[in-house]
Scaffold this motif. Sequence first.
Motif, PDB file in Angstrom:
ATOM      1  N   HIS A   1      41.422 -54.314 -61.403  1.00 56.70           N
ATOM      2  CA  HIS A   1      42.080 -53.946 -60.154  1.00 56.70           C
ATOM      3  C   HIS A   1      43.482 -54.538 -60.255  1.00 56.70           C
ATOM      4  O   HIS A   1      43.712 -55.689 -59.895  1.00 56.70           O
ATOM      5  CB  HIS A   1      41.307 -54.496 -58.959  1.00 56.70           C
ATOM      6  CG  HIS A   1      41.910 -54.120 -57.656  1.00 56.70           C
ATOM      7  ND1 HIS A   1      41.875 -54.943 -56.580  1.00 56.70           N
ATOM      8  CD2 HIS A   1      42.564 -53.007 -57.255  1.00 56.70           C
ATOM      9  CE1 HIS A   1      42.474 -54.361 -55.563  1.00 56.70           C
ATOM     10  NE2 HIS A   1      42.910 -53.182 -55.960  1.00 56.70           N
TER      11      HIS A   1
ATOM     12  N   HIS B   1      44.563 -59.368 -55.138  1.00 54.66           N
ATOM     13  CA  HIS B   1      43.681 -58.746 -54.156  1.00 54.66           C
ATOM     14  C   HIS B   1      44.396 -57.591 -53.463  1.00 54.66           C
ATOM     15  O   HIS B   1      45.618 -57.447 -53.549  1.00 54.66           O
ATOM     16  CB  HIS B   1      43.177 -59.783 -53.138  1.00 54.66           C
ATOM     17  CG  HIS B   1      44.272 -60.441 -52.361  1.00 54.66           C
ATOM     18  ND1 HIS B   1      44.870 -59.847 -51.286  1.00 54.66           N
ATOM     19  CD2 HIS B   1      44.890 -61.641 -52.519  1.00 54.66           C
ATOM     20  CE1 HIS B   1      45.809 -60.645 -50.800  1.00 54.66           C
ATOM     21  NE2 HIS B   1      45.846 -61.735 -51.542  1.00 54.66           N
ATOM     22  N   SER B   2      43.637 -56.774 -52.788  1.00 56.37           N
ATOM     23  CA  SER B   2      44.211 -55.625 -52.071  1.00 56.37           C
ATOM     24  C   SER B   2      45.249 -56.101 -51.061  1.00 56.37           C
ATOM     25  O   SER B   2      45.030 -57.080 -50.348  1.00 56.37           O
ATOM     26  CB  SER B   2      43.110 -54.862 -51.339  1.00 56.37           C
ATOM     27  OG  SER B   2      42.246 -54.275 -52.267  1.00 56.37           O
TER      28      SER B   2
ATOM     29  N   GLN C   1      44.779 -49.522 -60.662  1.00 61.78           N
ATOM     30  CA  GLN C   1      43.795 -49.845 -61.686  1.00 61.78           C
ATOM     31  C   GLN C   1      44.364 -49.560 -63.059  1.00 61.78           C
ATOM     32  O   GLN C   1      45.083 -48.576 -63.246  1.00 61.78           O
ATOM     33  CB  GLN C   1      42.529 -49.004 -61.501  1.00 61.78           C
ATOM     34  CG  GLN C   1      41.773 -49.356 -60.270  1.00 61.78           C
ATOM     35  CD  GLN C   1      41.170 -48.140 -59.617  1.00 61.78           C
ATOM     36  OE1 GLN C   1      41.295 -47.027 -60.098  1.00 61.78           O
ATOM     37  NE2 GLN C   1      40.527 -48.354 -58.504  1.00 61.78           N
TER      38      GLN C   1
ATOM     39  N   LYS D   1      40.004 -65.372 -61.529  1.00 64.04           N
ATOM     40  CA  LYS D   1      40.708 -64.383 -60.710  1.00 64.04           C
ATOM     41  C   LYS D   1      40.384 -62.955 -61.154  1.00 64.04           C
ATOM     42  O   LYS D   1      40.243 -62.055 -60.321  1.00 64.04           O
ATOM     43  CB  LYS D   1      42.210 -64.628 -60.767  1.00 64.04           C
ATOM     44  CG  LYS D   1      42.633 -65.892 -60.045  1.00 64.04           C
ATOM     45  CD  LYS D   1      44.114 -66.150 -60.203  1.00 64.04           C
ATOM     46  CE  LYS D   1      44.529 -67.435 -59.515  1.00 64.04           C
ATOM     47  NZ  LYS D   1      45.982 -67.671 -59.577  1.00 64.04           N
TER      48      LYS D   1
ATOM     49  N   LYS E   1      36.987 -61.865 -59.868  1.00 70.58           N
ATOM     50  CA  LYS E   1      36.965 -61.563 -58.432  1.00 70.58           C
ATOM     51  C   LYS E   1      37.433 -60.145 -58.125  1.00 70.58           C
ATOM     52  O   LYS E   1      37.122 -59.609 -57.064  1.00 70.58           O
ATOM     53  CB  LYS E   1      37.854 -62.540 -57.669  1.00 70.58           C
ATOM     54  CG  LYS E   1      37.307 -63.937 -57.604  1.00 70.58           C
ATOM     55  CD  LYS E   1      38.276 -64.830 -56.857  1.00 70.58           C
ATOM     56  CE  LYS E   1      37.834 -66.268 -56.858  1.00 70.58           C
ATOM     57  NZ  LYS E   1      38.810 -67.148 -56.203  1.00 70.58           N
ATOM     58  N   THR E   2      38.214 -59.559 -59.026  1.00 74.79           N
ATOM     59  CA  THR E   2      38.827 -58.269 -58.692  1.00 74.79           C
ATOM     60  C   THR E   2      38.466 -57.117 -59.631  1.00 74.79           C
ATOM     61  O   THR E   2      38.660 -55.960 -59.264  1.00 74.79           O
ATOM     62  CB  THR E   2      40.369 -58.397 -58.674  1.00 74.79           C
ATOM     63  OG1 THR E   2      40.822 -58.790 -59.964  1.00 74.79           O
ATOM     64  CG2 THR E   2      40.830 -59.406 -57.638  1.00 74.79           C
TER      65      THR E   2
END
Length: 164
Positions: free
Chosen positions: A17, A33-34, A59, A115, A118-119
Amino acid sequence: MRLYSAWLGNYGDLILHASGVMKDGVSYCFVGHSGVGKSTLVKKIKALHQDITILGEDQVILRYKDNFFWTFGTPWHLDCSLCDPGGSPLGSLIFLTQEGDPRWTTCRPIEGVAKILKTAVIPYYNPNWVSRILDRLNALSQKVPFYNLNYNLDTDPWPSIYNA
């Protein structure tokens, strides 16, 4: 995307991501993150530096190929007109934040892997693939530099990124 993440996971590769750009045969990925500004950042860099190719704004694919980690564009875009399906060896992986004063710092390998986990799009339902991905992320953390970039959208961070 789920099917493709499974196929990649079988090889220890994955979908990040992240946004990504390419210049002079080297790619740079921006993970976060988003809402942290991944898409905004690559659009800004492209607007200021025409010789940049955007691989993806949400992505990118991370693969290990020919003894290098590579990033590639994906078929999933927010704006298809911006992105290129090509790829190139990964020069650095940058974790984005927009908290506090603008700064560029080195990210410890264990923090960077955490990190990513997490994504990234990871097929957690298959332990063998997860094991391959974890091994690959360990190798990534040893071969590719990780950085933290806290940036302000009013600045141009590209010179710091490209010269790191």
